[in-house]
Design a protein around this motif. Sequence first.
Motif, short mmCIF file in Angstrom:
data_model
loop_
_atom_site.label_atom_id
_atom_site.label_comp_id
_atom_site.label_asym_id
_atom_site.label_seq_id
_atom_site.Cartn_x
_atom_site.Cartn_y
_atom_site.Cartn_z
N MET A 194 0.86 -1.18 0.00
CA MET A 194 0.00 0.00 0.00
C MET A 194 0.90 1.24 0.00
O MET A 194 2.08 1.15 0.32
CB MET A 194 -0.90 0.00 1.23
CG MET A 194 -1.83 -1.20 1.35
SD MET A 194 -2.95 -1.42 -0.05
CE MET A 194 -3.92 0.08 0.02
N ALA A 195 0.33 2.38 -0.29
CA ALA A 195 1.10 3.62 -0.41
C ALA A 195 1.71 4.05 0.93
O ALA A 195 2.85 4.52 0.97
CB ALA A 195 0.25 4.74 -0.98
N THR A 196 0.94 3.91 2.02
CA THR A 196 1.41 4.42 3.31
C THR A 196 1.40 3.33 4.38
O THR A 196 0.71 2.31 4.25
CB THR A 196 0.51 5.58 3.80
OG1 THR A 196 -0.78 5.05 4.11
CG2 THR A 196 0.41 6.70 2.77
N ALA B 163 -1.30 -0.96 7.53
CA ALA B 163 -1.77 -1.44 8.83
C ALA B 163 -3.26 -1.73 8.78
O ALA B 163 -3.72 -2.75 9.33
CB ALA B 163 -1.46 -0.42 9.92
N GLU B 164 -4.03 -0.86 8.12
CA GLU B 164 -5.46 -1.10 7.98
C GLU B 164 -5.72 -2.37 7.18
O GLU B 164 -6.56 -3.20 7.55
CB GLU B 164 -6.13 0.09 7.30
CG GLU B 164 -7.63 -0.10 7.11
CD GLU B 164 -8.31 1.06 6.39
OE1 GLU B 164 -9.45 0.84 5.92
OE2 GLU B 164 -7.73 2.16 6.29
N ARG C 58 -7.55 -5.91 8.48
CA ARG C 58 -8.70 -6.48 7.77
C ARG C 58 -8.40 -7.90 7.30
O ARG C 58 -9.28 -8.77 7.35
CB ARG C 58 -9.10 -5.58 6.61
CG ARG C 58 -9.71 -4.26 7.10
CD ARG C 58 -10.02 -3.31 5.98
NE ARG C 58 -11.10 -3.80 5.14
CZ ARG C 58 -11.59 -3.12 4.10
NH1 ARG C 58 -11.09 -1.93 3.79
NH2 ARG C 58 -12.57 -3.62 3.38
N LEU C 59 -7.18 -8.12 6.84
CA LEU C 59 -6.81 -9.47 6.40
C LEU C 59 -6.81 -10.45 7.56
O LEU C 59 -7.28 -11.59 7.43
CB LEU C 59 -5.44 -9.44 5.71
CG LEU C 59 -5.40 -8.77 4.34
CD1 LEU C 59 -3.98 -8.58 3.88
CD2 LEU C 59 -6.22 -9.56 3.31
N ARG C 60 -6.28 -10.01 8.71
CA ARG C 60 -6.30 -10.88 9.91
C ARG C 60 -7.72 -11.25 10.28
O ARG C 60 -8.03 -12.40 10.57
CB ARG C 60 -5.61 -10.20 11.09
CG ARG C 60 -4.10 -10.33 11.09
CD ARG C 60 -3.48 -9.90 12.42
NE ARG C 60 -3.83 -8.55 12.82
CZ ARG C 60 -3.23 -7.44 12.38
NH1 ARG C 60 -2.23 -7.53 11.54
NH2 ARG C 60 -3.61 -6.26 12.82
N HIS D 187 4.47 -1.37 2.67
CA HIS D 187 4.08 -0.03 2.22
C HIS D 187 5.23 0.73 1.58
O HIS D 187 6.40 0.38 1.74
CB HIS D 187 3.52 0.78 3.38
CG HIS D 187 4.54 1.10 4.42
ND1 HIS D 187 4.90 0.23 5.39
CD2 HIS D 187 5.29 2.21 4.61
CE1 HIS D 187 5.82 0.76 6.16
NE2 HIS D 187 6.08 1.98 5.70
N GLY D 188 4.84 1.78 0.88
CA GLY D 188 5.79 2.72 0.30
C GLY D 188 6.56 2.15 -0.88
O GLY D 188 6.28 1.07 -1.39
#
Length: 137
Positions: free
Chosen positions: A58-60, A65-66, A70-72, A83-84
């Motif tokens: 993900m970008a950030t 973390a979000e 959600r995956l967990r 990220h990044g």
Amino acid sequence: MTLKRLAILGSTGSIGQSTLSIVEQFPERYAVAALAAGRNVDEAFAQAVRWRPQVVSMATEELAAELAARLRKAGATSIEAVHGTEGTIACSTLPEADFVVSAIVGVAGLEATHAAILAGKPVAWPTRSAWWPRARS
């Protein structure tokens, strides 16, 4: 025919989604090893649950973390959220990826694409956007 495991950079964009459509049409030929999804955490989550890649970038840090939370919650604990630029490079150089589709708009994907090439990965670059100024798009 040997199964090709893809790293798709820009998976939530139109080219990334078209690539996933091809994977869906030819499951005996293609699988998803890694996804780089930018800022669209909802679509990244849906793609991760559907395709079960090893890693999603993900970008950030906050979006990663979000996504991880959600995956967990969905029981997809084997998928790593990163990220990044470093995360996108992790996707493009993942040892299990046989082929990289570089579909990130603009120059944002150049470093990860370059890293994939240096890692000896075949790369499809189905966009001219990295070469053209945004005003021309």
